[in-house]
Design an enzyme around this catalytic site. Sequence first.
Site, PDB file in Angstrom:
ATOM      1  CB  ILE A 135     -36.522 -12.270  68.305  1.00 34.98           C
ATOM      2  CG1 ILE A 135     -37.888 -11.588  68.091  1.00 34.98           C
ATOM      3  CG2 ILE A 135     -36.096 -12.927  67.023  1.00 34.98           C
ATOM      4  CD1 ILE A 135     -39.014 -12.435  68.005  1.00 34.98           C
ATOM      5  CB  CYS A 136     -32.113 -12.984  70.845  1.00 32.86           C
ATOM      6  SG  CYS A 136     -31.573 -11.523  70.057  1.00 32.86           S
ATOM      7  CB  ALA A 137     -34.994 -15.403  74.461  1.00 35.94           C
TER       8      ALA A 137
ATOM      9  CB  SER B 211     -33.446 -17.894  67.841  1.00 39.16           C
ATOM     10  OG  SER B 211     -32.098 -17.259  68.457  1.00 39.16           O
TER      11      SER B 211
ATOM     12  CB  THR C  12     -34.135  -9.113  72.642  1.00 41.43           C
ATOM     13  OG1 THR C  12     -33.221 -10.000  71.895  1.00 41.43           O
ATOM     14  CG2 THR C  12     -33.028  -7.984  73.008  1.00 41.43           C
TER      15      THR C  12
END
Length: 166
Positions: free
Chosen positions: A59-61, A63, A57
Amino acid sequence: MASITMGGEPAETSGTLPMQGSTAPDFSLVATDLSTKSLAHYNGARKILNIFPSVDTGICAASARKFNEEASKLDNTKILCISKDLPFAQKRFCAAEGLENVEMLSDFREGRFGKEYGLNITSGAFQGLHSRVVLVLDTNNKVIYSQQVPEIGQEPNYTSALNALR
């Protein structure tokens, strides 16, 4: 339990994060080479635990990329990106993104990490995955910073997490 949102829709987590000043629970997570890692593998180092639902996803990537960028500026610090993604997906992501300063770990095998750290999502579309959390541990595994991100679609507060190490 924490009340969070996903796209504004309510969701809840399984418990409470480890408190500041407490010792982080040990864990058994799977590395991208399929070896098992515990906190003991990082003895003597400070740790940033960047925990998220899935590296697939946006946002996860983001971060993982941000902490990878910051890692080279931190002394004696390991950045552990933790999700329930399969190690193969985590390894593929790091290779495609050129991430070499973070270590991907998976909770897919036992699922105990999310339960013991109180961050499994228990309702909503992402039920069963980890919520977005950042924990910073000192060299003795004491929690010196924690953030349960209130909205899954928000990035964590990188500045506050990194300042905990300064």
